[in-house]
Design a protein around this motif. Structure first.
Motif, PDB file in Angstrom:
ATOM      1  N   ASP A 313      52.573  35.982  36.773  1.00  0.00           N
ATOM      2  CA  ASP A 313      51.864  36.950  35.925  1.00  0.00           C
ATOM      3  C   ASP A 313      50.361  36.737  36.030  1.00  0.00           C
ATOM      4  OD1 ASP A 313      54.177  38.113  35.028  1.00  0.00           O
ATOM      5  OD2 ASP A 313      54.226  37.027  33.119  1.00  0.00           O
ATOM      6  N   ARG A 314      49.638  37.816  36.204  1.00  0.00           N
ATOM      7  CA  ARG A 314      48.172  37.771  36.193  1.00  0.00           C
ATOM      8  C   ARG A 314      47.720  38.705  35.071  1.00  0.00           C
ATOM      9  NH1 ARG A 314      49.919  38.480  41.310  1.00  0.00           N
ATOM     10  NH2 ARG A 314      49.239  40.660  41.347  1.00  0.00           N
ATOM     11  N   VAL A 315      47.533  38.124  33.896  1.00  0.00           N
ATOM     12  CA  VAL A 315      47.322  38.891  32.667  1.00  0.00           C
ATOM     13  C   VAL A 315      45.827  39.053  32.406  1.00  0.00           C
ATOM     14  CG1 VAL A 315      47.788  39.036  30.202  1.00  0.00           C
ATOM     15  CG2 VAL A 315      49.473  37.974  31.723  1.00  0.00           C
ATOM     16  N   VAL A 316      45.394  40.292  32.233  1.00  0.00           N
ATOM     17  CA  VAL A 316      44.003  40.591  31.899  1.00  0.00           C
ATOM     18  C   VAL A 316      43.928  40.997  30.428  1.00  0.00           C
ATOM     19  CG1 VAL A 316      41.987  42.026  32.409  1.00  0.00           C
ATOM     20  CG2 VAL A 316      43.573  41.396  34.248  1.00  0.00           C
ATOM     21  N   ILE A 317      43.001  40.376  29.691  1.00  0.00           N
ATOM     22  CA  ILE A 317      42.775  40.748  28.291  1.00  0.00           C
ATOM     23  C   ILE A 317      41.705  41.832  28.257  1.00  0.00           C
ATOM     24  CG2 ILE A 317      42.225  39.911  25.984  1.00  0.00           C
ATOM     25  CD1 ILE A 317      42.706  37.050  27.085  1.00  0.00           C
ATOM     26  N   LEU A 318      42.039  42.976  27.674  1.00  0.00           N
ATOM     27  CA  LEU A 318      41.113  44.095  27.554  1.00  0.00           C
ATOM     28  C   LEU A 318      40.677  44.228  26.099  1.00  0.00           C
ATOM     29  CD1 LEU A 318      43.183  46.705  29.614  1.00  0.00           C
ATOM     30  CD2 LEU A 318      41.280  45.306  30.459  1.00  0.00           C
ATOM     31  N   CYS A 451      47.836  33.553  35.784  1.00  0.00           N
ATOM     32  CA  CYS A 451      46.561  33.401  35.098  1.00  0.00           C
ATOM     33  C   CYS A 451      46.472  34.297  33.868  1.00  0.00           C
ATOM     34  CB  CYS A 451      45.382  33.697  36.038  1.00  0.00           C
ATOM     35  SG  CYS A 451      45.302  35.386  36.656  1.00  0.00           S
ATOM     36  N   LEU A 452      45.577  33.897  32.980  1.00  0.00           N
ATOM     37  CA  LEU A 452      45.137  34.712  31.851  1.00  0.00           C
ATOM     38  C   LEU A 452      43.641  34.811  31.998  1.00  0.00           C
ATOM     39  CD1 LEU A 452      45.759  36.107  29.105  1.00  0.00           C
ATOM     40  CD2 LEU A 452      45.298  33.897  28.015  1.00  0.00           C
ATOM     41  N   LEU A 453      43.106  36.025  32.070  1.00  0.00           N
ATOM     42  CA  LEU A 453      41.683  36.137  32.376  1.00  0.00           C
ATOM     43  C   LEU A 453      41.011  37.250  31.582  1.00  0.00           C
ATOM     44  CD1 LEU A 453      40.819  38.685  34.540  1.00  0.00           C
ATOM     45  CD2 LEU A 453      42.369  37.371  35.965  1.00  0.00           C
ATOM     46  N   VAL A 454      39.706  37.062  31.410  1.00  0.00           N
ATOM     47  CA  VAL A 454      38.810  38.059  30.825  1.00  0.00           C
ATOM     48  C   VAL A 454      37.790  38.423  31.885  1.00  0.00           C
ATOM     49  CG1 VAL A 454      37.048  38.516  29.073  1.00  0.00           C
ATOM     50  CG2 VAL A 454      39.071  37.170  28.479  1.00  0.00           C
ATOM     51  N   PHE A 468      48.555  43.711  31.439  1.00  0.00           N
ATOM     52  CA  PHE A 468      47.321  43.976  30.695  1.00  0.00           C
ATOM     53  C   PHE A 468      47.615  43.951  29.204  1.00  0.00           C
ATOM     54  CE2 PHE A 468      47.254  45.969  34.812  1.00  0.00           C
ATOM     55  CZ  PHE A 468      46.033  45.556  35.335  1.00  0.00           C
ATOM     56  N   TRP A 469      46.840  43.122  28.471  1.00  0.00           N
ATOM     57  CA  TRP A 469      46.946  43.034  27.024  1.00  0.00           C
ATOM     58  C   TRP A 469      45.658  43.591  26.428  1.00  0.00           C
ATOM     59  CZ3 TRP A 469      48.680  37.190  26.557  1.00  0.00           C
ATOM     60  CH2 TRP A 469      49.969  37.061  27.097  1.00  0.00           C
ATOM     61  N   GLU A 470      45.783  44.586  25.580  1.00  0.00           N
ATOM     62  CA  GLU A 470      44.591  45.209  24.992  1.00  0.00           C
ATOM     63  C   GLU A 470      44.516  44.921  23.496  1.00  0.00           C
ATOM     64  OE1 GLU A 470      42.519  49.615  24.359  1.00  0.00           O
ATOM     65  OE2 GLU A 470      44.167  49.375  25.807  1.00  0.00           O
ATOM     66  N   GLY A 481      48.182  49.706  32.148  1.00  0.00           N
ATOM     67  CA  GLY A 481      47.098  49.480  33.105  1.00  0.00           C
ATOM     68  C   GLY A 481      45.759  49.546  32.409  1.00  0.00           C
ATOM     69  N   PRO A 482      44.672  49.316  33.146  1.00  0.00           N
ATOM     70  CA  PRO A 482      43.347  49.237  32.528  1.00  0.00           C
ATOM     71  C   PRO A 482      42.589  50.558  32.475  1.00  0.00           C
ATOM     72  CG  PRO A 482      43.179  48.551  34.804  1.00  0.00           C
ATOM     73  CD  PRO A 482      44.626  48.894  34.571  1.00  0.00           C
ATOM     74  N   GLU A 483      43.083  51.605  33.140  1.00  0.00           N
ATOM     75  CA  GLU A 483      42.236  52.789  33.344  1.00  0.00           C
ATOM     76  C   GLU A 483      41.899  53.522  32.051  1.00  0.00           C
ATOM     77  OE1 GLU A 483      40.706  53.176  36.072  1.00  0.00           O
ATOM     78  OE2 GLU A 483      41.854  51.580  37.050  1.00  0.00           O
TER      79      GLU A 483
END
Length: 491
Positions: A313-318, A451-454, A468-470, A481-483
């Motif tokens: 998992d490559r999780v992006v915090i939005l 990863c968990l990333l900002v 993606f976690w918002e 998704g981030p769009e």
């Protein structure tokens, strides 16, 4: 024409660029693109009149003014407003210009009288931009203006730049695509200029380099053919005693030598320093589990609900600036270091952490000491540092003497030596050039990496993220998704 450079060259220890010529017309927004340490900031200082080139000349239109917004403030004790007023010839008589500009840039009233040292890196960048812009120069020079800015501030900057004449050095690919009308790829020799934004310009550059490579190969093949013909004629001429064949042989050899002398291979960009990670896998079903943790600042911000991060998992915090993205990263970091009933961590987790300000790097340490702490030998340590772009003479000096790009690459090297199975990354592309960003993307896309990333780097997020976690109001929710978030933030 507002500004032109003719046959410009600069050498500072090494050749940074040579025979550089271009013109800047009203309304142009020129993107300046090169790897870390290749002369972008030095070129901007030359154009601003703060430094002298080694060769060539810079011409400014009569009455044209040029102002440079540098990367970092020199006086952290000055207030935001006083910093901006430094850009005016008559600060007392024209103070109103500063207020109008700060309103345009949506600087909160409460920030304007605070010392820069009490403000974030993004607001410090905004203050330096305002100082350069407040006198309404004919040409505005910007050095990495989006570093530390969140998406809403980047969007505001994109709108504000429209209609202005600008040269911008940046590694932010999405920003360059949004604002630039022309792209200059700065090279030690044969810099290339395209009347295109970054992405199509880079494709055109790759095509031009490939065509040059094909031409170079064809030229060398033709020269080799001429030499073989000359060798045959030489043997015939010697055996027959023909003076005509001797002359013909000499002509063929001269043609071959001329072709070889004029044949030029395509440009090969030397790396500013390799980025290689060493992600390791894990058999754990979940590396990190969030059990409805409460994330707090001075007051409660949001709850996480039940979420987890599995291997791969490559999780992006939005989330908008100030909503608590970095606080979630800090909370997970604390849970890895000490038990937390709301955030469960598998015992097999091996952490690789890099903070927004690279605070994990002790400023008084040296690169050599940090690498040696991983039990590498003297020789291997020096080789690893050299591979990461840190010269031998800088390896035993305090980290504060390194450039931002060098420190970022050192941070990635230390992650590699840790061999983690989980990366916790807060703004990892800050200070990395485009080559470095793409290398980091490739490493994080390896199957073992989790990863968990900002990140506010839209291009980076689009490539790396697969979950993606918002932060929405008081909740952290998973989104597809981030769009949609990007669109809401950039208007």
């Amino acid at each position: 024409m507002l500004l032109s450079a003719k046959s410009l060259g600069l050498t500072i220890g090494q050749l940074l660029f040579s025979d550089l010529s271009f013109t800047l017309n009203p309304g142009d927004i020129l993107g300046l693109i090169a790897a870390n340490g290749r002369g972008k900031s030095s070129l901007l200082r030359c154009l601003a009149g703060q430094a002298e080139p080694t060769a060539g000349e810079i011409t400014r239109a009569r009455g044209a003014t040029i102002a440079l917004a540098e990367q970092d403030p020199s006086d952290l004790g000055a207030t935001f407003r006083d910093t901006v007023l430094q850009g005016l010839a008559d600060p007392e008589g024209e103070f109103w210009r500063a207020d109008i500009l700060l309103d345009e840039l949506e600087v909160p009233q409460g920030f304007r009288d605070l010392p820069l040292g009490q403000l974030s890196g993004g607001w410090q960048r905004t203050a330096l931009l305002a100082r350069a812009a407040v006198s309404e120069p004919s040409v505005l020079l910007l050095d990495e203006p989006t570093n530390h800015l969140d998406l809403s501030r980047i969007a505001l900057l994109q709108r504000w730049l429209k209609g202005r004449t600008v040269i911008v050095a940046s590694h932010d690919r999405a920003f360059l695509d949004a604002v630039t009308t022309r792209s200059l790829f700065l090279r030690a020799s044969e810099s290339r200029l395209f009347a295109l934004p970054y992405t199509p310009a880079r494709l055109a550059l790759a095509e031009a380099d490939a065509a040059r490579d094909r031409q170079h190969s064809n030229d060398l093949a033709k020269a080799d053919q001429l030499r073989r013909q000359a060798a045959k004629l030489k043997n015939i001429g010697i055996n027959s005693g023909s003076d005509l064949l001797v002359v013909k042989t000499k002509q063929l050899k001269e043609r071959a030598e001329k072709i070889e002398a004029e044949a030029r291979p395509a440009h090969r960009e030397g790396s500013a320093g390799a980025i290689k990670l060493n992600p390791t896998g894990s058999h754990a079903k979940a590396l990190v589990s969030l059990m409805d943790a409460e994330i707090r600042g001075e007051k409660p911000l949001y709850r996480t609900g039940t979420l987890w991060i599995e291997p791969g998992d490559r999780v992006v915090i939005l989330g908008a600036n100030g909503t608590g993205k970095s606080r979630l990263v800090a909370r997970v970091l604390a849970a890895i270091q000490a038990p937390d009933p709301s955030i469960k961590v598998t015992p097999s987790l091996v952490l690789g952490h890099s903070g927004q300000g690279l605070e994990q790097l002790p400023p008084k340490s040296t690169p050599f000491d940090l690498v040696m702490a991983h039990r590498t030998g003297d020789g291997p340590a020096r080789s690893l540092l050299a591979e990461a772009g840190i010269r031998t003479d800088m390896q035993t000096k305090p980290l504060g003497l390194l450039s931002g790009g060098q420190r970022a690459r050192l941070a990635m090297l230390l992650l590699r030596l840790t061999a983690p199975n989980f990366y916790l990354l807060d703004e990892p592309t800050n200070h990395l050039d485009i080559e470095g960003q793409e290398a980091l993307e490739a490493e994080l896309l390896k199957p073992q990496a989790a990863c968990l990333l900002v990140s506010h780097d839209r291009a980076f997020v689009r490539v790396v993220g697969n979950r993606f976690w918002e932060i929405r109001g008081k909740k952290l929710v998973e989104v597809d998704g981030p769009e949609a978030f990007f669109a809401a933030q950039t208007g």
